[in-house]
Each structure stands twice: as structure tokens, then as C-alpha cells.
Design an enzyme around this catalytic site. Structure first.
Site, PDB file in Angstrom:
ATOM      1  N   TRP A 111       0.844  -1.196   0.000  1.00  0.00           N
ATOM      2  CA  TRP A 111       0.000   0.000   0.000  1.00  0.00           C
ATOM      3  C   TRP A 111       0.881   1.248   0.000  1.00  0.00           C
ATOM      4  O   TRP A 111       1.095   1.890   1.030  1.00  0.00           O
ATOM      5  CB  TRP A 111      -0.931  -0.005   1.214  1.00  0.00           C
ATOM      6  CG  TRP A 111      -2.101  -0.936   1.027  1.00  0.00           C
ATOM      7  CD1 TRP A 111      -2.463  -1.596  -0.114  1.00  0.00           C
ATOM      8  CD2 TRP A 111      -3.071  -1.292   2.020  1.00  0.00           C
ATOM      9  NE1 TRP A 111      -3.595  -2.350   0.107  1.00  0.00           N
ATOM     10  CE2 TRP A 111      -3.983  -2.173   1.403  1.00  0.00           C
ATOM     11  CE3 TRP A 111      -3.252  -0.949   3.371  1.00  0.00           C
ATOM     12  CZ2 TRP A 111      -5.078  -2.716   2.093  1.00  0.00           C
ATOM     13  CZ3 TRP A 111      -4.333  -1.499   4.050  1.00  0.00           C
ATOM     14  CH2 TRP A 111      -5.233  -2.364   3.413  1.00  0.00           C
ATOM     15  N   ASP A 144      -4.803   5.105  -9.637  1.00  0.00           N
ATOM     16  CA  ASP A 144      -4.016   4.570 -10.735  1.00  0.00           C
ATOM     17  C   ASP A 144      -3.055   5.622 -11.272  1.00  0.00           C
ATOM     18  O   ASP A 144      -3.473   6.647 -11.810  1.00  0.00           O
ATOM     19  CB  ASP A 144      -4.979   4.113 -11.834  1.00  0.00           C
ATOM     20  CG  ASP A 144      -4.281   3.220 -12.826  1.00  0.00           C
ATOM     21  OD1 ASP A 144      -4.088   2.036 -12.499  1.00  0.00           O
ATOM     22  OD2 ASP A 144      -3.893   3.708 -13.899  1.00  0.00           O
ATOM     23  N   ASP A 176       5.399  -5.514  -9.284  1.00  0.00           N
ATOM     24  CA  ASP A 176       4.009  -5.758  -8.934  1.00  0.00           C
ATOM     25  C   ASP A 176       3.198  -4.967  -9.947  1.00  0.00           C
ATOM     26  O   ASP A 176       2.605  -3.958  -9.636  1.00  0.00           O
ATOM     27  CB  ASP A 176       3.757  -5.252  -7.511  1.00  0.00           C
ATOM     28  CG  ASP A 176       2.434  -5.731  -6.966  1.00  0.00           C
ATOM     29  OD1 ASP A 176       2.281  -6.939  -6.794  1.00  0.00           O
ATOM     30  OD2 ASP A 176       1.556  -4.890  -6.717  1.00  0.00           O
ATOM     31  N   GLU A 196       4.793  -9.533 -12.449  1.00  0.00           N
ATOM     32  CA  GLU A 196       3.654 -10.365 -12.101  1.00  0.00           C
ATOM     33  C   GLU A 196       2.552 -10.144 -13.127  1.00  0.00           C
ATOM     34  O   GLU A 196       1.881  -9.124 -13.106  1.00  0.00           O
ATOM     35  CB  GLU A 196       3.124 -10.014 -10.713  1.00  0.00           C
ATOM     36  CG  GLU A 196       1.966 -10.909 -10.348  1.00  0.00           C
ATOM     37  CD  GLU A 196       1.334 -10.561  -9.025  1.00  0.00           C
ATOM     38  OE1 GLU A 196       1.346  -9.388  -8.655  1.00  0.00           O
ATOM     39  OE2 GLU A 196       0.814 -11.479  -8.385  1.00  0.00           O
ATOM     40  N   ASP A 202      -0.311 -13.855  -3.435  1.00  0.00           N
ATOM     41  CA  ASP A 202      -1.578 -13.670  -4.133  1.00  0.00           C
ATOM     42  C   ASP A 202      -2.320 -14.963  -4.438  1.00  0.00           C
ATOM     43  O   ASP A 202      -3.414 -14.936  -4.973  1.00  0.00           O
ATOM     44  CB  ASP A 202      -1.355 -12.905  -5.455  1.00  0.00           C
ATOM     45  CG  ASP A 202      -0.891 -11.476  -5.216  1.00  0.00           C
ATOM     46  OD1 ASP A 202      -1.118 -10.967  -4.099  1.00  0.00           O
ATOM     47  OD2 ASP A 202      -0.311 -10.875  -6.124  1.00  0.00           O
TER      48      ASP A 202
END
Ligand SMILES: *[C@@H]1O[C@H](CO)[C@@H](O)[C@H](O)[C@H]1NC(C)=O
Ligand SMILES: *[C@@H]1O[C@H](CO)[C@@H](O)[C@H](O)[C@H]1NC(C)=O
Ligand SMILES: *[C@@H]1O[C@H](CO)[C@@H](O)[C@H](O)[C@H]1NC(C)=O
Ligand SMILES: *[C@@H]1O[C@H](CO)[C@@H](O)[C@H](O)[C@H]1NC(C)=O
Ligand SMILES: *[C@@H]1O[C@H](CO)[C@@H](O)[C@H](O)[C@H]1NC(C)=O
Ligand SMILES: *[C@@H]1O[C@H](CO)[C@@H](O)[C@H](O)[C@H]1NC(C)=O
Length: 534
Positions: free
Chosen positions: A103, A191, A222, A272, A342
Site C-alpha cells: 500500500w 491509478d 508488482d 507479475e 496472491d
């Protein structure tokens, strides 16, 4: 003159400790660490840390540094740690606290929960002194907020134009996946506009400086380029992924961004790409995007082939091996995993320990860079990692040779990489009246050892190899004995220690038996931390 040469040589040795390329990473095996969770400070109360509460347990860069022997002794040659950037620092959210580090608040500052700049440098230095690499997770797609109109002055990017305007993602619509916001209204993930030139140049300058200051050897991105609908798994498995979703930010960052970003970093980048479709996922590997991706297509195939109960569909795996060979710009650079932050722990999707051992063996003995999520080894007593390191040393081409499937049935698969034959099965622990036969290029006079049991294995006429499972479905790794010289494995002489820090030995399995279900995580953590405290 000789003096100058020595200085130049030692400088080049020093610089080779970082700025590692894809070529350098191919020979590594990676231990993935959630910084807050891997090891607690000395004297910490283990019972005070309840992983289910989604709050901080107290691990730091220092506690990782103090517990590297365990990782190195298991044969790992790199670690991947949680993002190092400053995270959200406000009150607890409905999805807990940012112990995971994803975060992001201000990317340009370090996360002081995990330590100081000096602590991170000390971790990096200690890794390099052991000949190990540091991979850092980076999040560039989004930041974290509690509303759709956050106060931008607290972030690295302070202009509204540096973000896409708020909209919830309409899955399946690529534009929407790329530009709308992940998360929900409890925790929004604004975003970042990676098409904005001011964002591209600031991110490039930031990552270049970060990599240089901390001698980072590689980046795990990520990035998030998700197409959830294509992850073909059992419903319960799918639910678990979705539940992780609030912080498993996932979607497209435009492809053109990556060559600039990773070029500025100057190190190997693995992304990822949360997509089970080989064609979709592998378009993100190559000069147009990233050095490599985490192999979600293979992960999905391993679940299909090995999980018990499950489809036990070995064709899914042989099919995926063929697709990856065809579609990957270099299968030997992909990241192989069975667990990460995940997806659920293997033990919660498959009850049979043999399913874990067979699937893990695939990740070590086939093409790609093996990655192990911290704690997973508590259920795995294997020497595949030391074997892989030895094969890298002892042969010229084991790493770059590509896997060849020799034969497969519904229950088993036999494949060869270099001169090593691996035979895996999905029959599980109970005895099964099943055999698999394969033709190898071995001569029947060749002496070979199954290195998982250290027993001699007879090669039949015409190089045939036959494995039967009357004692249950163990994986088998057949290595010609001459390849085991100086490996330290199965009674063969150990390699000559170089600088006192030898790399050998298998991972211990303290109290791992019979563990499954959601508590596996907590028990694994506790066992690991206890093992470390010894
Ligand atoms: C896809 O999403 C974009 C961005 O939200 C939107 O402008 C566009 O209308 C959507 N397209 C379709 C076909 O729904
Ligand atoms: C916010 O979190 C609460 C508690 O988990 C949940 O019940 C609610 O549905 C969430 N709200 C939104 C908008 O997602
Ligand atoms: C097994 O996997 C193959 C290849 O992905 C697929 O075509 C086939 O439908 C699957 N079989 C079953 C029974 O799910
Ligand atoms: C591989 O070779 C290097 C350099 O000779 C040595 O330091 C290392 O211990 C060897 N590793 C293994 C697993 O044999
Ligand atoms: C094992 O399978 C073979 C072939 O299917 C059969 O002939 C044999 O009787 C089976 N053995 C046992 C112990 O079930
Ligand atoms: C060996 O392989 C050849 C060619 O496939 C075959 O003709 C022969 O019968 C095989 N011999 C044995 C003993 O299996």
C-alpha cells in the site's frame, strides 16, 4: 602496472555483485520473503503475532539480515523482499494494516516500519558478502488511499494529471483494466498515469537511484496485468484469490513503460502477470516489455496436474510445457512458483504432501528460476536446491538446455533437462498399481542415482526407465553418477569449501507432518520462527 591491474580486477569483482542481468539471474534460486513476517526480533512474543489479523508482526530488514544462514544453508542464492517504499500510515482499514508493504504512500521514501536506509544497505551488503542477490518488489501501477479524492500532497506524484481519473474497473474491457482504479471504496488504489512523460521520467530517475544506493540486483514488478477470468481453478481456489484482491492490485500498465523503467534500473526485471493463458501472459516477456514474468500459466497447470483432490490432469502440464516453449522468448528466465502472496498456500488447495513434493520438484528440475515462498519448505524435505546449484556449476549447459518431455500418462510425466531425468506423478501418497516407462538416451550400463532417496537406479535395455508407485507417489530425480562427483549429495564427496561459507545441505522439516488447511500458514510461520530462534 600489476598494482593497477589488481585494483581494476577487484573493482570489476565489486561491480559484478550488483547490476545483475537476466543472464546472471538464470542460475539463481529465490527465497521470497514478506519482510514483516519472515523473522521476528529476538525476544518477540510469537503468540502475539496472529497472521489472520492482517496486522504487523514486526519483521524488519535487520531481522532478515540476522537470519540469512537458514536461507543460504538451504541452497538459495537470492532473496526477494517486500516493497521498500513508504506505506499508508493511518488507522487500520477494513482490510487490515499494510504489513505486506504493497500500500504505497510516497514511493520516494523508505518504509520506516522495516528499518532505516542504513539497515537496508546492511542487508544488501551482507547478502553480497555471501554471494547472494537482493531482489526488491516494486509497485508502480498505483498508490493507496481511502477515498477517490485523496490529498495528493503526501504522495510522490502531486499533480492530478499524474493519475487516471477515478472509475471502477470493468473487467474484460482492456482500457478500463489499464486506466481505472483497483481496490474498492474502502481502500482505493489511485491509478498512476504511466503514460504521462513526467511520471515516466520521475519513476525512471527514482528506480535508478534506488537500485544504485542499495545495490539492488533485481526487481520484481508488482505490475498487474490481470485477466482474472482466465485463471481456471477450482471455485474455492478462485474465491481465495479474489479475497486477496484488495491489495493484490492487478491490471495493465501500458507495455511501453517497462523497457524505459527497467532500462533505467539496469537490472533483471520479473513481472507479475496474473494470467493463466500462456499467450496472453508471455507477450509481456521480451524486449518490448520485461525480461521475464512469474509463470502463472505453469502454476495453473501444476495445480491442474498435481493438486489432490483436483483435476489430476497431467495433459494440462504437458500441454503447458509445449505452449511455453513456443511462446516464451526464453523459458529458462521465467519465475517458477507454487505459492506467493496472491495465491493460497499449496496445503490449503491440496491435502496430499506428495502432491507438493512432485509439483515443487517440477519447479526445480524444469526450465526457469525456482522461487520458494517463505515457510513452504516446512512441508518439503528436499535436496533439489543443492542439486540444481551443483548442476549449474558442474555443467556448461544445464541451465540453458530446454526441458524435453520423454513420456506422459494420466498419472505421471517423465522429462529430461540436460542429462537429468525427472519422473513425477499425481497418484499421491497411497500405494498405486501404476507404472510409467520412458525411453532415455542413457545406456543400460550407465550407473544412475535417484537423488531424492539416494538409491541406485537401473537403466533397462534401450535406455528404458520404469518407475512404479507401489509405495506411493514420490518424485524421482535420476542423475548419472559421474555428474554427482563433488556434489556432496548421496555420499559423493562435497565441493571444496571456498571462503568458509559452504553451500550445501537440505532444508530441515521440523514438525511439518500432517499440516494442512488455513492453519498451515500460522503453524508454518511459528515453526519457521522457532527453527530460526534455535
Ligand atoms: C471501456 O472502458 C473505457 C474506460 O472506462 C470506457 O471509456 C469505454 O466506453 C469502455 N468500453 C466498452 C466497450 O464498454
Ligand atoms: C468495506 O468493508 C466492509 C467490511 O469488510 C464490507 O462489508 C463492505 O462491503 C466494504 N465496502 C465496499 C464499498 O466495498
Ligand atoms: C486436461 O487438460 C487439457 C489441456 O489443457 C484439456 O484440453 C483437457 O480438457 C483437460 N481435461 C480435463 C478432464 O479437464
Ligand atoms: C559453485 O562454484 C563456486 C565457485 O567455484 C563455489 O563457490 C560454490 O560453492 C559452488 N557451489 C556448489 C553448489 O557447488
Ligand atoms: C496391477 O495392474 C495390472 C495391470 O492392470 C494387473 O494385471 C495386476 O493384477 C494389478 N495388481 C494388483 C496388485 O492389483
Ligand atoms: C530396442 O529398440 C529397438 C528399436 O526401437 C527395437 O527394435 C528393439 O526391440 C528394442 N529392444 C528391446 C530389448 O527392447
Amino acid at each position: 602496472m600489476q598494482y593497477l591491474l589488481n585494483i581494476l580486477l577487484s573493482l570489476s569483482l565489486l561491480t559484478s555483485a550488483y547490476a545483475a542481468t537476466a543472464e546472471d539471474w538464470r542460475k539463481r534460486s529465490i527465497y521470497q520473503i514478506i519482510t514483516d513476517r519472515y523473522a521476528l526480533p529476538q525476544g518477540a512474543d510469537l503468540n502475539a503475532c496472529d497472521p489472520a489479523k492482517q496486522t504487523f508482526c514486526g519483521g524488519t530488514w535487520n531481522t532478515i539480515k540476522d537470519n540469512l544462514d537458514y536461507i543460504q544453508n538451504a541452497g538459495f542464492t537470492a532473496i526477494w523482499i517486500s516493497p521498500v517504499s513508504q506505506n499508508y500510515q493511518g488507522p487500520r482499514t477494513p482490510y487490515g494494516d499494510p504489513y505486506h508493504g504493497y500500500w504505497i504512500a510516497d514511493a520516494s521514501k523508505l518504509n520506516d516500519r522495516f528499518g532505516t536506509a542504513d539497515d537496508l544497505k546492511a542487508l544488501s551488503d551482507e547478502l553480497h558478502s555471501r554471494g547472494m542477490y537482493l531482489m526488491v518488489d516494486v509497485v508502480v501501477n498505483n498508490v493507496m488511499a481511502l477515498s477517490t479524492k485523496p490529498d495528493l500532497s503526501t504522495y510522490m506524484f502531486k499533480q492530478e494529471s499524474q493519475y487516471h481519473p477515478y472509475c471502477p474497473i470493468d473487467w474484460g474491457n482492456t482500457t478500463s483494466e489499464q486506466n481505472c482504479w483497483l481496490g474498492d471504496l474502502n481502500v482505493t488504489l489511485p491509478d498512476v498515469n504511466t503514460q504521462d512523460p513526467t511520471v515516466v521520467s520521475a519513476y525512471s530517475a527514482w528506480i535508478k537511484a534506488l537500485v544504485q544506493e542499495f545495490n539492488i540486483d533485481g526487481l520484481r514488478i508488482d505490475g498487474k496485468f490481470v485477466r482474472m477470468a482466465t485463471i481456471h481453478t477450482a471455485p474455492s481456489h478462485f474465491d481465495l484469490i479474489v479475497r486477496h484482491f484488495p491489495y493484490a492490485a492487478a491490471k495493465h500498465v501500458d507495455m511501453q513503460f517497462w523497457p524505459q523503467f527497467c532500462g533505467a534500473a539496469g537490472v533483471y526485471c520479473i513481472g507479475e502477470v496474473f494470467d493463466a493463458d500462456a499467450g496472453q501472459a508471455l507477450q509481456w516477456q521480451g524486449k518490448q516489455a520485461l525480461d521475464a514474468i512469474l509463470n502463472y500459466p505453469a502454476y495453473n497447470a501444476l495445480v491442474s496436474a498435481f493438486a489432490i483432490p483436483g483435476a489430476q490432469n497431467m495433459s494440462a502440464l504437458t500441454d503447458m510445457i509445449a505452449q511455453v516453449k513456443q511462446k516464451s522468448s526464453d523459458p529458462t528466465l521465467l519465475g517458477n512458483f507454487l505459492e506467493d502472496q496472491d495465491v493460497p498456500r499449496w496445503a490449503s488447495i491440496s491435502v496430499d504432501p506428495q502432491s507438493l513434493w512432485n509439483a515443487m520438484t517440477f519447479n526445480w528440475m524444469s526450465d526457469g528460476i525456482p522461487i520458494l515462498y517463505y515457510g513452504q519448505e516446512q512441508g518439503f524435505n528436499g535436496n533439489a536446491d543443492p542439486l540444481r546449484n551443483h548442476l549449474i556449476n558442474a555443467t556448461d549447459d544445464w541451465l540453458t538446455s530446454q526441458v524435453q518431455v520423454l513420456s506422459s500418462t494420466q498419472e505421471a510425466i517423465a522429462f529430461m533437462k540436460g542429462n537429468v531425468v525427472t519422473v513425477l506423478t499425481n497418484v499421491g501418497s497411497p500405494p498405486a498399481n501404476v507404472t510409467i516407462a520412458a525411453r532415455t538416451p542413457f545406456s543400460n550400463s550407465l550407473s544412475t542415482t535417484d537423488i531424492l532417496t539416494c538409491t541406485q537406479f537401473a537403466i533397462g535395455s534401450n535406455g528404458s526407465v520404469e518407475v512404479e508407485y507401489s509405495k506411493g507417489g514420490r518424485p524421482v530425480i535420476l542423475v548419472p553418477d559421474d555428474l554427482l562427483d563433488n556434489s556432496g549429495l548421496c555420499g559423493h564427496e562435497a565441493p571444496q569449501p571456498v571462503s568458509g561459507k559452504s553451500q550445501q545441505g537440505a532444508v530441515a522439516t521440523s514438525g511439518a507432518s500432517g499440516r494442512s488447511g488455513p492453519m498451515a500458514f500460522a503453524a508454518g510461520l511459528a515453526a519457521l520462527v522457532l527453527a530460526l530462534a534455535l
